[in-house]
Design an enzyme around this catalytic site. Structure first.
Site, PDB file in Angstrom:
ATOM      1  N   ASP A   1      -2.715 -18.206   0.133  1.00 53.00           N
ATOM      2  CA  ASP A   1      -3.737 -18.882  -0.682  1.00 53.00           C
ATOM      3  C   ASP A   1      -4.395 -20.002   0.129  1.00 53.00           C
ATOM      4  O   ASP A   1      -5.616 -20.153   0.151  1.00 53.00           O
ATOM      5  CB  ASP A   1      -3.163 -19.392  -2.019  1.00 53.00           C
ATOM      6  CG  ASP A   1      -1.810 -20.082  -1.894  1.00 53.00           C
ATOM      7  OD1 ASP A   1      -1.227 -20.095  -0.784  1.00 53.00           O
ATOM      8  OD2 ASP A   1      -1.317 -20.623  -2.908  1.00 53.00           O
TER       9      ASP A   1
ATOM     10  N   LYS B   1       3.502 -15.214   1.954  1.00 48.98           N
ATOM     11  CA  LYS B   1       3.683 -15.873   0.654  1.00 48.98           C
ATOM     12  C   LYS B   1       5.186 -16.102   0.501  1.00 48.98           C
ATOM     13  O   LYS B   1       5.831 -15.649  -0.463  1.00 48.98           O
ATOM     14  CB  LYS B   1       3.093 -14.973  -0.452  1.00 48.98           C
ATOM     15  CG  LYS B   1       2.989 -15.625  -1.817  1.00 48.98           C
ATOM     16  CD  LYS B   1       1.863 -16.651  -1.948  1.00 48.98           C
ATOM     17  CE  LYS B   1       1.963 -17.376  -3.275  1.00 48.98           C
ATOM     18  NZ  LYS B   1       0.989 -18.481  -3.408  1.00 48.98           N
TER      19      LYS B   1
ATOM     20  N   TYR C   1       0.826  -1.220   0.000  1.00 44.36           N
ATOM     21  CA  TYR C   1       0.000   0.000   0.000  1.00 44.36           C
ATOM     22  C   TYR C   1       0.856   1.265   0.000  1.00 44.36           C
ATOM     23  O   TYR C   1       0.419   2.301  -0.477  1.00 44.36           O
ATOM     24  CB  TYR C   1      -0.894   0.029   1.247  1.00 44.36           C
ATOM     25  CG  TYR C   1      -2.217  -0.684   1.116  1.00 44.36           C
ATOM     26  CD1 TYR C   1      -2.280  -1.988   0.643  1.00 44.36           C
ATOM     27  CD2 TYR C   1      -3.404  -0.063   1.486  1.00 44.36           C
ATOM     28  CE1 TYR C   1      -3.487  -2.647   0.550  1.00 44.36           C
ATOM     29  CE2 TYR C   1      -4.617  -0.715   1.392  1.00 44.36           C
ATOM     30  CZ  TYR C   1      -4.648  -2.010   0.925  1.00 44.36           C
ATOM     31  OH  TYR C   1      -5.855  -2.655   0.837  1.00 44.36           O
TER      32      TYR C   1
ATOM     33  N   ASP D   1      -6.280  -7.075   4.280  1.00 43.65           N
ATOM     34  CA  ASP D   1      -7.471  -6.426   3.706  1.00 43.65           C
ATOM     35  C   ASP D   1      -8.400  -7.491   3.137  1.00 43.65           C
ATOM     36  O   ASP D   1      -9.603  -7.515   3.410  1.00 43.65           O
ATOM     37  CB  ASP D   1      -7.019  -5.452   2.608  1.00 43.65           C
ATOM     38  CG  ASP D   1      -8.193  -4.747   1.946  1.00 43.65           C
ATOM     39  OD1 ASP D   1      -9.114  -4.323   2.666  1.00 43.65           O
ATOM     40  OD2 ASP D   1      -8.190  -4.630   0.696  1.00 43.65           O
TER      41      ASP D   1
ATOM     42  N   ASP E   1     -12.157  -9.230   4.861  1.00 47.50           N
ATOM     43  CA  ASP E   1     -13.477  -9.235   4.203  1.00 47.50           C
ATOM     44  C   ASP E   1     -14.005 -10.661   4.121  1.00 47.50           C
ATOM     45  O   ASP E   1     -15.198 -10.912   4.308  1.00 47.50           O
ATOM     46  CB  ASP E   1     -13.397  -8.654   2.779  1.00 47.50           C
ATOM     47  CG  ASP E   1     -13.785  -7.171   2.714  1.00 47.50           C
ATOM     48  OD1 ASP E   1     -13.516  -6.451   3.697  1.00 47.50           O
ATOM     49  OD2 ASP E   1     -14.349  -6.735   1.688  1.00 47.50           O
TER      50      ASP E   1
HETATM   51  C1  LIG Z   1     -10.748   1.873   1.253  1.00 48.23           C
HETATM   52  C2  LIG Z   1      -9.458   1.119   1.343  1.00 48.23           C
HETATM   53  C3  LIG Z   1      -8.303   2.068   1.251  1.00 48.23           C
HETATM   54  C4  LIG Z   1      -9.352   0.276   2.628  1.00 48.23           C
HETATM   55  C5  LIG Z   1      -8.094  -0.594   2.584  1.00 48.23           C
HETATM   56  O1  LIG Z   1      -7.803  -1.194   1.546  1.00 48.23           O
HETATM   57  O2  LIG Z   1      -7.416  -0.663   3.592  1.00 48.23           O
HETATM   58  C6  LIG Z   1     -10.529  -0.642   2.939  1.00 48.23           C
HETATM   59  O3  LIG Z   1     -10.698  -1.651   1.989  1.00 48.23           O
HETATM   60  C7  LIG Z   1     -10.375  -1.237   4.315  1.00 48.23           C
HETATM   61  O4  LIG Z   1     -10.411  -2.462   4.431  1.00 48.23           O
HETATM   62  O5  LIG Z   1     -10.251  -0.477   5.290  1.00 48.23           O
HETATM   63 MG   LIG Z   2     -10.981  -3.601   2.838  1.00 43.16          MG
END
Ligand SMILES: CC(C)[C@H](C(=O)O)[C@@H](O)C(=O)O
Ligand SMILES: [Mg+2]
Ligand SMILES: NC(=O)c1ccc[n+]([C@@H]2O[C@H](COP(=O)([O-])OP(=O)(O)OC[C@H]3O[C@@H](n4cnc5c(N)ncnc54)[C@H](O)[C@@H]3O)[C@@H](O)[C@H]2O)c1
Length: 357
Positions: free
Chosen positions: A224, A192, A141, A248, A252
Site C-alpha cells: 500500500d 504485505k 494467480y 500486475d 500499470d
Molecule cells: C490479462 C491478464 C491475465 C494479465 C495479468 O493479470 O497478468 C495482464 O493484466 C497483464 O498485466 O499481463
Molecule cells: Mg496487467
C-alpha cells in the site's frame, strides 16, 4: 540454425500493434542479418472463435519450439461471460505457466520527450528509470484450491489461495538482485508482511539472498505504501521485486508515470532465457479497430526480445534509438499527445519507426 519467433497477435488492438512491431522486426532482421524466421499462431479470443479453446495445442507446440514469442494482447467483452477456464486470459496464463516464464521484467522509463504527457509534474518523473520484477507463474494467480463453493448455509463463497514456495521466491529474488547489480544496485522488495504469512516468508527469503549480493542495498516496503510512493516520489526506486498480483497492479501504475500504458514493454523469461514479450497493456476494446493505439510498447517489447532472448544488444539499441527519434520528431499517438506535437495513427507511428531505423 535460423531462430524462430512466434507472433501471437491476439485480440482487440493486438493485431494492429503486432503488425507494426513485425515490420520493425523484419527490417532489423535484414539490417543486422539476424537470421530470424517468423511463425504466427492463435491465442485468446481469436483462438476461441476458431478452435473453441484459448490456447490450442498447436499454439502451445509452436510456442515451446520458438526461441521467443511476441504477443499483442488478449481479451474483450465478447468473451467476458465465458467460464473462467475458457476465457481468453487463460490462453496467456497457460503460455506463462507451461513455458515456466516466472520472471516478468517491466521497465518503466520516461522518455524525456514525454515528460509533459505524464499525469505527474515533470520534475517528479523526469529521468525516471525503474525496473519492476514481477513473479509471473505463482502466487494468487495459480494457487490451489480456488473456485466458487456453496457453504452449508446455502450461500456461495468465492476463494483463491495466495501461496509461494521458498524455491519460487528464491528464483525470482535472484533475478531481481542480478538486475539490481546491473543497474543502480538498489532493490526494494514489496510485500504485505504485516498481514499475509506468504509474504512473511517472501521477506525472509529476500533477506537471506542479501548475503549472496552484498553490493546490492535491499529494502522492504508494504504494497500500500509502495503504491503511494510510486506517485509521490517514483525516482526513489531502482529495481522493485514483488509477487504476481502486486506486480500486475504496480506496473500499470508505473506505466502512467511514463506518460501512457502504451509505452510500457515487458519480457517474461524462464530459466533458459526463452521468453515471451508483450506490452503491459491489454486489448483496449474501447479503441480497437480505430487505428489509433500506440504501438510503441509492442515495438519496445520486440527490442527487449532481441536483448534478452536473442542476445542481439546492438539490434535492440537500434530499435530503442529509432523510437526515441520519432518522439524527437514530435510524432505522438493520441494517448501521448500534447500541445504542439503531431498526432499520428498506429500505422504512421510504425512507419516512422521503420524510417528512423
Ligand atoms: C490479462 C491478464 C491475465 C494479465 C495479468 O493479470 O497478468 C495482464 O493484466 C497483464 O498485466 O499481463
Ligand atoms: Mg496487467
Ligand atoms: N497482456 C494482456 O493480454 C492483457 C493485459 C491487460 C488486460 N488484458 C485484457 O484486455 C481487456 C481490456 O482490459 P482493460 O480495459 O482493463 O485494460 P487495457 O490495458 O486494455 O486498457 C486500459 C485503458 O488503456 C488504454 N490503452 C491500452 N493500451 C493502449 C495503447 N497501446 N494505446 C493507447 N491506449 C491504450 C485503453 O484504451 C483503455 O482506455 C480485458 O479483457 C483484459 O483482461 C489483457
Amino acid at each position: 540454425m535460423p531462430r524462430t519467433i512466434l507472433m501471437l497477435p491476439g485480440d482487440g488492438i493486438g493485431p494492429e500493434i503486432v503488425a507494426e512491431a513485425e515490420k520493425v522486426l523484419n527490417k532489423i532482421n535484414d539490417q543486422f542479418n539476424l537470421g530470424l524466421s517468423f511463425e504466427s499462431g492463435l491465442v485468446g479470443g481469436a483462438a476461441i472463435d476458431e478452435t473453441d479453446t484459448p490456447l490450442p495445442d498447436e499454439t502451445l507446440e509452436k510456442a515451446t519450439r520458438a526461441d521467443a514469442i511476441l504477443l499483442g494482447a488478449v481479451g474483450g467483452p465478447q468473451w467476458d461471460s465465458l467460464p473462467m477456464a475458457k476465457r481468453p486470459e487463460k490462453g496467456l496464463l497457460g503460455l506463462r505457466s507451461n513455458l515456466e516464464l516466472f520472471a516478468n521484467l517491466r521497465p518503466a522509463i520516461l522518455y524525456p520527450q514525454l515528460a509533459s504527457a505524464s499525469s505527474l509534474k515533470p520534475e517528479v518523473v523526469s529521468g525516471l528509470d525503474i525496473m519492476i520484477v514481477r513473479e509471473l507463474t505463482g502466487g494468487i494467480y495459480f494457487g490451489q484450491p480456488r473456485g466458487v463453493r456453496e457453504l452449508e448455509s446455502g450461500e456461495r463463497q468465492g476463494y483463491n489461495t495466495y501461496a509461494y514456495t521458498e524455491s519460487e521466491i528464491r528464483r525470482i529474488g535472484r533475478v531481481a538482485f542480478e538486475a539490481a547489480q546491473q543497474r543502480g544496485k538498489k532493490l526494494c522488495s514489496v510485500d504485505k508482511a504485516n498481514v499475509l504469512e506468504v509474504t512473511v516468508l517472501w521477506r525472509e527469503i529476500m533477506n537471506d539472498l542479501r548475503r549472496e549480493y552484498p553490493d546490492v542495498e535491499l529494502s522492504h516496503m508494504y504494497v500500500d505504501n509502495a503504491a503511494m510512493q510510486l506517485v509521490r516520489a517514483p525516482k526513489q526506486f531502482d529495481v522493485i521485486v514483488t509477487g504476481n498480483m502486486f506486480g500486475d497492479i504496480l506496473s500499470d501504475e508505473a506505466a502512467m508515470l511514463t506518460g501512457s500504458i502504451g509505452m510500457l514493454p515487458s519480457a517474461s523469461l524462464n530459466s533458459e532465457k526463452q521468453g515471451m514479450y508483450e506490452p503491459c497493456h491489454g486489448s483496449a476494446p474501447d479503441i480497437a479497430g480505430q487505428g489509433i493505439a500506440n504501438p510503441l510498447a509492442t515495438i519496445l517489447s520486440a527490442a527487449m526480445m532481441l536483448r534478452y532472448s536473442l542476445n542481439e544488444e546492438k539490434a535492440a539499441e537500434a530499435i530503442e534509438a529509432a523510437v526515441s527519434k520519432v518522439l524527437d520528431q514530435g510524432l505522438r499517438t493520441a494517448d501521448i499527445m500534447s500541445e504542439g506535437a503531431k498526432k499520428v495513427s498506429t500505422r504512421e507511428m510504425g512507419e516512422a519507426v521503420l524510417a528512423a531505423l
